[in-house]
Design an enzyme around this catalytic site. Sequence first.
Site, PDB file in Angstrom:
ATOM      1  N   TYR A 135       3.831   8.092   2.205  1.00  0.00           N
ATOM      2  CA  TYR A 135       2.624   6.535   2.208  1.00  0.00           C
ATOM      3  C   TYR A 135       2.456   6.241   3.413  1.00  0.00           C
ATOM      4  CZ  TYR A 135       1.930   2.149   0.000  1.00  0.00           C
ATOM      5  OH  TYR A 135       1.030   1.221  -0.937  1.00  0.00           O
ATOM      6  N   LYS A 163      -0.954   9.355   1.254  1.00  0.00           N
ATOM      7  CA  LYS A 163      -1.429   8.440   0.412  1.00  0.00           C
ATOM      8  C   LYS A 163      -1.890   7.065   1.888  1.00  0.00           C
ATOM      9  CE  LYS A 163      -0.886   4.147  -1.972  1.00  0.00           C
ATOM     10  NZ  LYS A 163       0.299   2.964  -2.589  1.00  0.00           N
TER      11      LYS A 163
HETATM   12  O1  MN9 Z   1      -2.041   1.076  -1.676  1.00  0.00           O
HETATM   13  C1  MN9 Z   1      -2.084  -1.612  -2.376  1.00  0.00           C
HETATM   14  N1  MN9 Z   1      -1.775  -1.855  -1.502  1.00  0.00           N
HETATM   15  C2  MN9 Z   1      -1.025  -3.007  -1.692  1.00  0.00           C
HETATM   16  C3  MN9 Z   1      -2.720  -0.404  -2.787  1.00  0.00           C
HETATM   17  O2  MN9 Z   1      -0.694  -3.910  -2.784  1.00  0.00           O
HETATM   18  C4  MN9 Z   1      -0.076  -3.499  -1.028  1.00  0.00           C
HETATM   19  C5  MN9 Z   1      -3.875  -1.415  -2.694  1.00  0.00           C
HETATM   20  O3  MN9 Z   1      -4.741  -1.349  -4.006  1.00  0.00           O
HETATM   21  C6  MN9 Z   1      -3.910  -3.277  -2.622  1.00  0.00           C
HETATM   22  O4  MN9 Z   1      -3.841  -3.978  -3.528  1.00  0.00           O
HETATM   23  C7  MN9 Z   1      -5.297  -3.864  -2.725  1.00  0.00           C
HETATM   24  C8  MN9 Z   1      -6.441  -5.454  -2.467  1.00  0.00           C
HETATM   25  O5  MN9 Z   1      -5.621  -5.518  -1.307  1.00  0.00           O
HETATM   26  O6  MN9 Z   1      -6.760  -3.146  -1.927  1.00  0.00           O
END
Ligand code: MN9
Length: 293
Positions: A135, A163
Site C-alpha cells: 500500500y 495499491k
Molecule cells: O486510498 C483513499 N485515501 C485516503 C484511498 O483516504 C487517504 C481515497 O479513497 C480518498 O479518500 C479519496 C478522497 O481523496 O480519493
Amino acid sequence: MANFNGVFTALLTPFTADGKVNEKALERLIERNIKAGVNGFYCNGSTAEVFMMTNDQRKALMQTIADINKGRVTLIAHVGAVSTDECVDLAKCANDMGYDAVSAVAPFYYKFSYDEIVAHYNAIAAATPLKCIVYNIPAFSGVNFSAQQLGDLIAGDNFLGLKNTALDCFLIETVKSHHPDKVVYNGYDEMFLSGLAAGCDGGIGSTYNLMAEKYVEIQKLFNEGKMKEALAVQHVCNEIITSLCKVGVMAGEKAVLNLLGYDFGECRKPYKSCDKEAYALLEREVMPYIIAD
Ligand code: MN9
C-alpha cells in the site's frame, strides 16, 4: 480462485456512541456495496480508522466483516502497522479468518531505510500463504518510493501487487508495464479513470462506500472504450469528492450515510465530526447524487 480485479470498497467503520463497532450498520453498508456490484472489500484500512483502534479491536472487526460477507466477494485485509511483529500477527489472523489477501502500508514514523522496509514486507508476505499487496500512500505514510523500488518490492511470488494512492500516473504505468502479472489498484478515487488508463486493474477507495455503482460504471465504460461517457461519470464523482473534502472526507462520508438513515456515528478522535453547517452543505451538494436504499 478469488477475483482481484475491479472495484474494491475500502470499508468505513461505524461506531456506536461508546466506541464499539456497530455491526448492524456495517452489515447494511456491506449489503449496499455488494448490491452495487463491487468485486470485494479492502478491510481495516486507513478509511476504517484502524490506526485509532487496538489490535484486539482490529481482529474483531476483521472477523465481523468475514462473518457478514460469508465468502460472497473477495476480501483483502490491511494489516499494516509500524511493528513487523504486529503485522505478522494480524496477517496470521486474516489467514485463519479466510481472507483472500493481505495488504500493508509501509512502516511509518521512524524513517526506516528501504532495506528495513523490504525486510518488513517480506516478513508479512512469508507469514501466511496469503499474497501481500503493498500500500503506497506517501502523503500519509511519509514514505516515498521510486517506481523501481515499488516494482522490486512487489516482484516476488508471494506479492499480489500494489495499491497506489498517489497522483502519479507515470509511476502506475511504469510499475504495471514492468510487472504485467501483478495487480495494480488506483487509490485516489478522483483519478480512478486516469488510473485505469495508466494500466490499473481496478481501484480501492473510500468514497466507493457511498457510490460504488459509479465506479463500477466507469470501469465498465472504460472496458467498452467509451471514454467520454466514463469521464462524465468520473466528473460527477469528483464534484462529490470536492464537497466531501470541504468537511473532511471520512467524517463527510459517515455524515452522508447518516443522512441516508444509516446509524454510522462519528469518526474516532482526534477527528472532528460534522457540525450543522457541514451537514447542510452535504445535503445540498452531495445528497442529490447519492442513491438511497
Ligand atoms: O486510498 C483513499 N485515501 C485516503 C484511498 O483516504 C487517504 C481515497 O479513497 C480518498 O479518500 C479519496 C478522497 O481523496 O480519493
